[in-house]
Each structure stands twice: as C-alpha cells, then as structure tokens.
Design a protein around this motif. Structure first.
Motif, PDB file in Angstrom:
ATOM      1  N   ALA A  16       0.842  -1.198   0.000  1.00  0.00           N
ATOM      2  CA  ALA A  16       0.000   0.000   0.000  1.00  0.00           C
ATOM      3  C   ALA A  16       0.871   1.240   0.000  1.00  0.00           C
ATOM      4  O   ALA A  16       1.966   1.256   0.574  1.00  0.00           O
ATOM      5  N   MET A  17       0.373   2.266  -0.659  1.00  0.00           N
ATOM      6  CA  MET A  17       1.036   3.579  -0.701  1.00  0.00           C
ATOM      7  C   MET A  17      -0.057   4.617  -0.551  1.00  0.00           C
ATOM      8  O   MET A  17      -1.055   4.569  -1.280  1.00  0.00           O
ATOM      9  N   ALA A  18       0.101   5.534   0.392  1.00  0.00           N
ATOM     10  CA  ALA A  18      -0.950   6.525   0.616  1.00  0.00           C
ATOM     11  C   ALA A  18      -0.353   7.913   0.817  1.00  0.00           C
ATOM     12  O   ALA A  18       0.735   8.078   1.374  1.00  0.00           O
ATOM     13  N   LEU A  19      -1.093   8.890   0.344  1.00  0.00           N
ATOM     14  CA  LEU A  19      -0.768  10.300   0.531  1.00  0.00           C
ATOM     15  C   LEU A  19      -2.007  10.982   1.050  1.00  0.00           C
ATOM     16  O   LEU A  19      -3.123  10.535   0.822  1.00  0.00           O
ATOM     17  N   GLY A  20      -1.832  12.089   1.717  1.00  0.00           N
ATOM     18  CA  GLY A  20      -2.989  12.825   2.196  1.00  0.00           C
ATOM     19  C   GLY A  20      -2.554  14.011   3.032  1.00  0.00           C
ATOM     20  O   GLY A  20      -1.375  14.310   3.153  1.00  0.00           O
ATOM     21  N   ASP A  21      -3.551  14.656   3.627  1.00  0.00           N
ATOM     22  CA  ASP A  21      -3.267  15.799   4.485  1.00  0.00           C
ATOM     23  C   ASP A  21      -4.542  16.189   5.225  1.00  0.00           C
ATOM     24  O   ASP A  21      -5.639  15.751   4.871  1.00  0.00           O
ATOM     25  N   ILE A  22      -4.374  17.030   6.210  1.00  0.00           N
ATOM     26  CA  ILE A  22      -5.510  17.616   6.907  1.00  0.00           C
ATOM     27  C   ILE A  22      -5.725  18.975   6.256  1.00  0.00           C
ATOM     28  O   ILE A  22      -4.983  19.921   6.496  1.00  0.00           O
ATOM     29  N   LEU A  23      -6.714  19.039   5.384  1.00  0.00           N
ATOM     30  CA  LEU A  23      -6.916  20.238   4.583  1.00  0.00           C
ATOM     31  C   LEU A  23      -8.098  21.081   5.049  1.00  0.00           C
ATOM     32  O   LEU A  23      -8.108  22.283   4.823  1.00  0.00           O
ATOM     33  N   ARG A  24      -9.093  20.481   5.666  1.00  0.00           N
ATOM     34  CA  ARG A  24     -10.273  21.239   6.066  1.00  0.00           C
ATOM     35  C   ARG A  24     -10.452  21.316   7.574  1.00  0.00           C
ATOM     36  O   ARG A  24     -10.707  22.364   8.123  1.00  0.00           O
ATOM     37  N   PHE A  25     -10.333  20.170   8.226  1.00  0.00           N
ATOM     38  CA  PHE A  25     -10.640  20.122   9.660  1.00  0.00           C
ATOM     39  C   PHE A  25      -9.364  20.272  10.484  1.00  0.00           C
ATOM     40  O   PHE A  25      -8.843  19.310  11.025  1.00  0.00           O
TER      41      PHE A  25
ATOM     42  N   MET B  27      -2.625  -0.368   6.715  1.00  0.00           N
ATOM     43  CA  MET B  27      -1.475  -0.228   5.823  1.00  0.00           C
ATOM     44  C   MET B  27      -1.459   1.153   5.176  1.00  0.00           C
ATOM     45  O   MET B  27      -0.403   1.792   5.090  1.00  0.00           O
ATOM     46  N   ALA B  28      -2.623   1.639   4.739  1.00  0.00           N
ATOM     47  CA  ALA B  28      -2.691   2.979   4.140  1.00  0.00           C
ATOM     48  C   ALA B  28      -2.290   4.031   5.163  1.00  0.00           C
ATOM     49  O   ALA B  28      -1.545   4.967   4.843  1.00  0.00           O
ATOM     50  N   ASN B  29      -2.759   3.898   6.382  1.00  0.00           N
ATOM     51  CA  ASN B  29      -2.413   4.873   7.422  1.00  0.00           C
ATOM     52  C   ASN B  29      -0.930   4.824   7.762  1.00  0.00           C
ATOM     53  O   ASN B  29      -0.288   5.860   7.944  1.00  0.00           O
ATOM     54  N   GLU B  30      -0.371   3.611   7.857  1.00  0.00           N
ATOM     55  CA  GLU B  30       1.065   3.487   8.116  1.00  0.00           C
ATOM     56  C   GLU B  30       1.871   4.120   6.988  1.00  0.00           C
ATOM     57  O   GLU B  30       2.868   4.797   7.235  1.00  0.00           O
ATOM     58  N   SER B  31       1.456   3.907   5.753  1.00  0.00           N
ATOM     59  CA  SER B  31       2.143   4.511   4.615  1.00  0.00           C
ATOM     60  C   SER B  31       2.081   6.033   4.710  1.00  0.00           C
ATOM     61  O   SER B  31       3.080   6.718   4.462  1.00  0.00           O
ATOM     62  N   TYR B  32       0.920   6.553   5.068  1.00  0.00           N
ATOM     63  CA  TYR B  32       0.752   8.006   5.215  1.00  0.00           C
ATOM     64  C   TYR B  32       1.728   8.555   6.260  1.00  0.00           C
ATOM     65  O   TYR B  32       2.423   9.536   6.011  1.00  0.00           O
ATOM     66  N   PHE B  33       1.803   7.923   7.414  1.00  0.00           N
ATOM     67  CA  PHE B  33       2.672   8.427   8.480  1.00  0.00           C
ATOM     68  C   PHE B  33       4.155   8.186   8.195  1.00  0.00           C
ATOM     69  O   PHE B  33       4.986   9.010   8.537  1.00  0.00           O
ATOM     70  N   ARG B  34       4.499   7.078   7.571  1.00  0.00           N
ATOM     71  CA  ARG B  34       5.901   6.784   7.263  1.00  0.00           C
ATOM     72  C   ARG B  34       6.389   7.490   6.005  1.00  0.00           C
ATOM     73  O   ARG B  34       7.572   7.494   5.724  1.00  0.00           O
ATOM     74  N   LYS B  35       5.439   8.021   5.213  1.00  0.00           N
ATOM     75  CA  LYS B  35       5.768   8.672   3.938  1.00  0.00           C
ATOM     76  C   LYS B  35       6.529   7.726   3.015  1.00  0.00           C
ATOM     77  O   LYS B  35       7.494   8.099   2.358  1.00  0.00           O
ATOM     78  N   ALA B  36       6.058   6.474   2.987  1.00  0.00           N
ATOM     79  CA  ALA B  36       6.687   5.450   2.157  1.00  0.00           C
ATOM     80  C   ALA B  36       5.686   4.329   1.915  1.00  0.00           C
ATOM     81  O   ALA B  36       4.741   4.154   2.687  1.00  0.00           O
TER      82      ALA B  36
ATOM     83  N   THR C 108       3.234  -8.327  10.472  1.00  0.00           N
ATOM     84  CA  THR C 108       3.706  -6.963  10.652  1.00  0.00           C
ATOM     85  C   THR C 108       3.640  -6.202   9.323  1.00  0.00           C
ATOM     86  O   THR C 108       3.707  -6.792   8.251  1.00  0.00           O
ATOM     87  N   ILE C 109       3.553  -4.895   9.467  1.00  0.00           N
ATOM     88  CA  ILE C 109       3.595  -4.001   8.315  1.00  0.00           C
ATOM     89  C   ILE C 109       5.011  -3.455   8.234  1.00  0.00           C
ATOM     90  O   ILE C 109       5.525  -2.922   9.218  1.00  0.00           O
ATOM     91  N   LYS C 110       5.647  -3.600   7.070  1.00  0.00           N
ATOM     92  CA  LYS C 110       7.031  -3.164   6.920  1.00  0.00           C
ATOM     93  C   LYS C 110       7.106  -2.045   5.891  1.00  0.00           C
ATOM     94  O   LYS C 110       6.361  -2.031   4.916  1.00  0.00           O
ATOM     95  N   SER C 111       8.054  -1.127   6.106  1.00  0.00           N
ATOM     96  CA  SER C 111       8.310  -0.078   5.109  1.00  0.00           C
ATOM     97  C   SER C 111       8.990  -0.704   3.914  1.00  0.00           C
ATOM     98  O   SER C 111       9.766  -1.649   4.040  1.00  0.00           O
ATOM     99  N   GLN C 112       8.725  -0.137   2.767  1.00  0.00           N
ATOM    100  CA  GLN C 112       9.289  -0.614   1.515  1.00  0.00           C
ATOM    101  C   GLN C 112      10.729  -0.203   1.421  1.00  0.00           C
ATOM    102  O   GLN C 112      11.162   0.810   1.793  1.00  0.00           O
TER     103      GLN C 112
END
Length: 198
Positions: free
Chosen positions: A22-31, A175-184, A194-198
């Motif tokens: 999984a790979m995820a991007l995002g941000d807190i844009l409104r709230f 997995m998406a949330n971990e990707s978001y926080f790890r930026k990977a 376990t969830i591992k970084s790429q």
C-alpha cells in the motif's frame, strides 16, 4: 481511509485477503482542529499478480457519494449507493490517437488520412453501444443488513463479510495509514503479522 470503501470493493471483486502493498498520501486540509488523521487521503493498493492495482480516495472535506468505478477492456461499471451503471466500450480505438495533434503537420496528415480511411464507419453504419442502468434500494438500508444477520444466527450459516473478511479490510486501512505516516510504501508480512516499510 474508510474501511467501508475497502470492504465494499473486496465484496464486489470477490476478494478476501489483505493487499500485499500500500502507498498513501494525504493531508488535513479542512478540519484543522487538532486531529492527526488526514481528511483527504488517496491510497494505491497492490493485491498481487494478475490483479489490477486498486486506487481509493477519501475526501471528508465535502459531501460526495460513495462511488466505485471498475474499468476494463469492455467498458466501465460504476456502482453507487442506489445504482449500477454500465458504460460499454468496443475495446478498439474509435478515434485517432489524440497524441497525433502534437505531431508536425506533415506527419499528422500522414497519420490521420489512412486512419480515417481504414476506420471511419460508412454513413448510416455508425455503431451504437447500449449501456445498462439498474436502480435499487440503498446498500446501507438497515432491513437487509439485519435480515442477513438474523438469518445467519438462526441458520448458523456463515456470512460473506465475517471476522476474517473484516480483518482483511481493516488491515488494508492500517497499511494505508502506516504509509501516510511513514511517507513510504508499506508491505504486509503475513508470516510475522507486521507491516514493513518498503
């Protein structure tokens, strides 16, 4: 990432497993109220060989319908809370490549002329493609949900979205949330759980 997006997608595709990557991007844009989870998130999932990559996006900044779009060589199947729409495609090029408009003039004309001679239908012989639209009750309707649950309890028959199914959908979100926080990108290691970084 809403688990309902993943569970709905898995149900419609008949999958019952976590993604491999999984790979995820995002941000807190409104709230911007102190929360630490993104209100806009896009996730790309890899469910393995022979399966198309899955792209899901979440936007909590505005009201929008939950929509699934499955794209294949014969068209698009679009599923919403109340409808299923099929938009057929022939599977062949029905127009010249739009890239050709960027060709130099001589090259462009050399491409367009034979393309049209070979592919344009004769007047009155233009193909007509027919789509299909189905409309029904909301998939969030309480009565069918409760009926299925009570029937499963009464009959002791398993339900499709059981604890394992729910775990797989939730794992995709973790997995998406971990990707978001790890930026990977992250992968799921089933042997070590376990969830591992790429």
């Amino acid at each position: 990432m809403l688990v309902h997006l993943v569970s709905g997608m898995n149900f419609m595709l008949g999958w019952n497993e976590p993604p491999r990557k999984a790979m995820a991007l995002g941000d807190i844009l409104r709230f911007k109220d102190g929360r630490d989870m993104p209100d806009v998130q896009a996730a790309l999932f890899d469910y393995g060989e022979g399966r198309a990559p899955v792209y899901l996006r979440l936007n909590l900044g505005c009201e929008s319908p939950e929509t699934y779009r499955f794209q294949g060589s014969r068209g698009i199947l679009e599923v919403t809370e109340f409808t299923i729409n099929y938009y057929p495609q022939s599977g062949v090029d029905e127009a010249p490549s739009y890239y050709a408009y960027g060709f130099p003039r001589t090259m462009r004309e050399a491409y367009f002329k034979p393309w049209h001679e070979e592919h344009d239908p004769k007047p009155g012989k233009e193909p007509v493609s027919e789509g299909y639209n189905y409309r029904g009750a909301s998939w969030d309707e309480e009565k069918p949900h409760l009926w299925k649950f009570f029937q499963a309890v009464k009959s002791r028959q398993p339900v499709v979205e059981d604890a394992v199914f729910g775990n797989h959908a939730a794992l995709a979100c973790h997995m998406a949330n971990e990707s978001y926080f790890r930026k990977a990108a992250v992968t799921w290691d089933a042997a070590k759980a376990t969830i591992k970084s790429q």
